[in-house]
Design an enzyme around this catalytic site. Sequence first.
Site, PDB file in Angstrom:
ATOM      1  CG  ASP A 335      -2.035  39.362   5.794  1.00 26.23           C
ATOM      2  OD1 ASP A 335      -1.526  39.112   6.649  1.00 26.23           O
ATOM      3  OD2 ASP A 335      -2.136  38.479   4.854  1.00 26.23           O
ATOM      4  CD  GLU A 531       2.974  35.052   4.983  1.00 24.11           C
ATOM      5  OE1 GLU A 531       2.674  35.823   3.829  1.00 24.11           O
ATOM      6  OE2 GLU A 531       2.778  34.917   5.938  1.00 24.11           O
TER       7      GLU A 531
END
Length: 858
Positions: A335, A531
């Site tokens: 990620d 997020e």
Amino acid sequence: MSLTLLGGAVVATPAAVAAEQPVIGKPAFDRDGCARIEKSLPTLADWPKVESRFKGKGGDEQRIARILEGMTLEEKVGQMTQPEIAAITPDEVRQYSIGSVLNGGGSWPNKDKHASQQDWLKLADAYWEAAKGSRTKIPVIWGIDAVHGNNNVYGATVFPHNIGLGAAQDPCLVRDISAATARQIRATGQDWAFAPTLAVVKDDRWGRTYEGFSEDPRITRAYGYEAINGLQDGSTKRIGYNGVIGTAKHFIGDGGTLKGQDQGVNPSSEAEMINVHGQGYYGALAAGSQTVMVSFNSWTNAELGIDEGKLHGSDKALNEILKGKMGFDGLVVSDWNGIGQVPGCTNASCPQAINAGIDIVMVPNDWKAFIANTVDQVKGGQVPLSRIDDAVTRILRVKLRSGLYESQKPSDRSYANSDEALKETWLARDAVRSSQTLLKNNGNVLPLKPKSKVLVVGKSADSIQNQTGGWTLSWQGTGNTNADFPNATSILAGLKQQLGDVNVTFDEKGDTDPKGYDAVIAVIGETPYAEGVGDLTRKTLEASKLYPEDLAVLDKVRGKGAPVVTVYVGGRPLYMNKEINRSDAFVAAWLPGTEGGGVADVLLKGGFKGKLPYSWPKSACQTPLNAGSADYDPLFKLGYGLKTGQRVTVGQLDETAGPVTCGSTGGGGTATEDLEVFNRTDVAPYKGFIGSAENWGGTEIGPDGTASHAEIGVVQSDVNVQQDGLKATWTGTGPAQLYFQNPAGTNDLRGYLNADAALEFDTVVHEAPANRTVISMHCVYPCFSEVNATKLFTDLAGAPKSTVKIPVSCFANGLDLENVNTPFLVYTDGKFSASFANVRWVPKGAQDPDARPCSSLS
């Protein structure tokens, strides 16, 4: 044992457990040909071998070996490197033999939010041609966060977020939406979708709750299969002609972190990882998912002897479990800068992560340094060449299976530049209708009668930004207006389409008298977040505290002679007893996307199908709340949802107000000395940094008091004495921040809250902020709390030096004071200039007469 749905709860029931490794293949199918949501799932004693339906073509492995044999080390590492489109040119893709590029949320060609399909395709073609013009001629693949449609692209239809699809309980719908998303992606030239998210969410405080389909792993298992099936066009040897590469993410356990903290710690036992958090991957890998993205979270439980730490560096999770026991033969991608979180690593260097099994490294900006470092690490023996060869073998395998070697350039492929492919309005509207979840319908108020005269109120009735949520055009889904969605329909517009303008009155604040209307429709709920920013941490679940304007508008219209129908737009269940009590009917619309007309359809025509994908709380701090737990006591159970015409009366609910924060805020003793953060220079353990898109990881302010990005610059200045301060100037070209942080870890600062302390600093404001400006404290981002300091700094502009005192208690809601790493941060995205000196936390400072009241900073 097995996992069984019983009365809306997942419970364990006895079942035989095989001693040998279990094997999972294709699921059972319903009559419609889609994966079945099983009534129970067998409890597994070990990680299963997953039989993928995707086998590739004969001769692939020999072809891969020939390509690999002709590559240099530098070319191999280039294939493993994934820069962000804003940080790499097509010519650099050719020069460095780059294997893939990505665009993050809120990144577009030419940095233009309104970039056209032609703009996207032009850049895609440029990258493609550059790669094909390299010595190896290996095609480049472009990955994109298409998590609810091709949501980065202007004019694209945006589907409901996963939480809404979970409410629909329809695997075929997920397959169809995923297939439509693939067509949307092909329309703009990308090859690879960073979707689906397969998190089984256990604590709704997590800011990514809406990205999970459900707390129920049975749903996630079936949906994982059909999401990949739809994205990859259902093929078994090559990804289908109309498909794209899918991604099972985030491996593993991102939905099970303590307190729902993004990038936090999952303390699950291995059995729970296998039987709960692994279920979506069994479905996705069985469908042939070609890529898996690693999760930011850690997997640690000292009592159980689990100490994998950050999963980006976990050999057990990636090599032993995913590639070994589960038999995954595709590629593993990291990620965003995830390797930099592994102890001992940076964003540009992490042999541990590569050795642990990461094949493609998402290194958005520091990619040149990463290539150089990794080449040196191979030559120095820190990374075996065999690991590099394995990674590149997997990358080439996926590229062959994707059909890219035989493909045309992006603009010549199927659906390229197709306006119709971007506009999947019918499917999106059907998805919205299927996801509407009716929680209360006293007196069968819904559906409303045809040609009803309605008063529409609430902040989300005519806000496409609110109804699409995070990961829409921008990363957090913020900064958008209705004009940014030219093909979309708000809920208000959908009502007007069906009832006619003359029968619909819109008054956002609810000041219009409801008398004479057939009904009031109040559209309320959350505002966009993604997020990190969306984490509630220790904040309450009580909606009336989080969004007091919603309760205020309901108080204005209730009991005035017209029934009140409330539509909740949001990404998770909240404690909303007060709002439900003020409503005759209450509908959870979740985050419906761009087709708000689907909400109007069900309000006016009925056909409610939705079932709760997450349990609904009955108190402000009731989290985690999951079916099957020993203390399970929700207001509405997992799977609850009324049908049209179902006669159920919801009585008056308890309106007991919850605390301001949830969890303990005590402990840590009482502080008696100042905590100095900056006094002429950094005070250990803190160091000064600036951050912006140029380097959000932070550029340290040098010993000379200077640092510079395009968005922000810092130099030394005089505040109290010569060069005792730092003058920060925000240029207005983008968001940026000045902050002081402990780079080594966190500090327990609870004693300062106990001591009624204040954050204090001396400042001279040279130029008032042009946009919203905040002061925040962080407990390891994305755990943080902030106050709005726009008015504070505006009022101080042009004045001599001032001392600002802000009670630490103003930050207590959402801040984990036991784990503070950043005790002072200033952020804005517009022009602003101020000098800061003598930054400190002062016990009893909040009691001073000149301390700022928290109410002045909201």
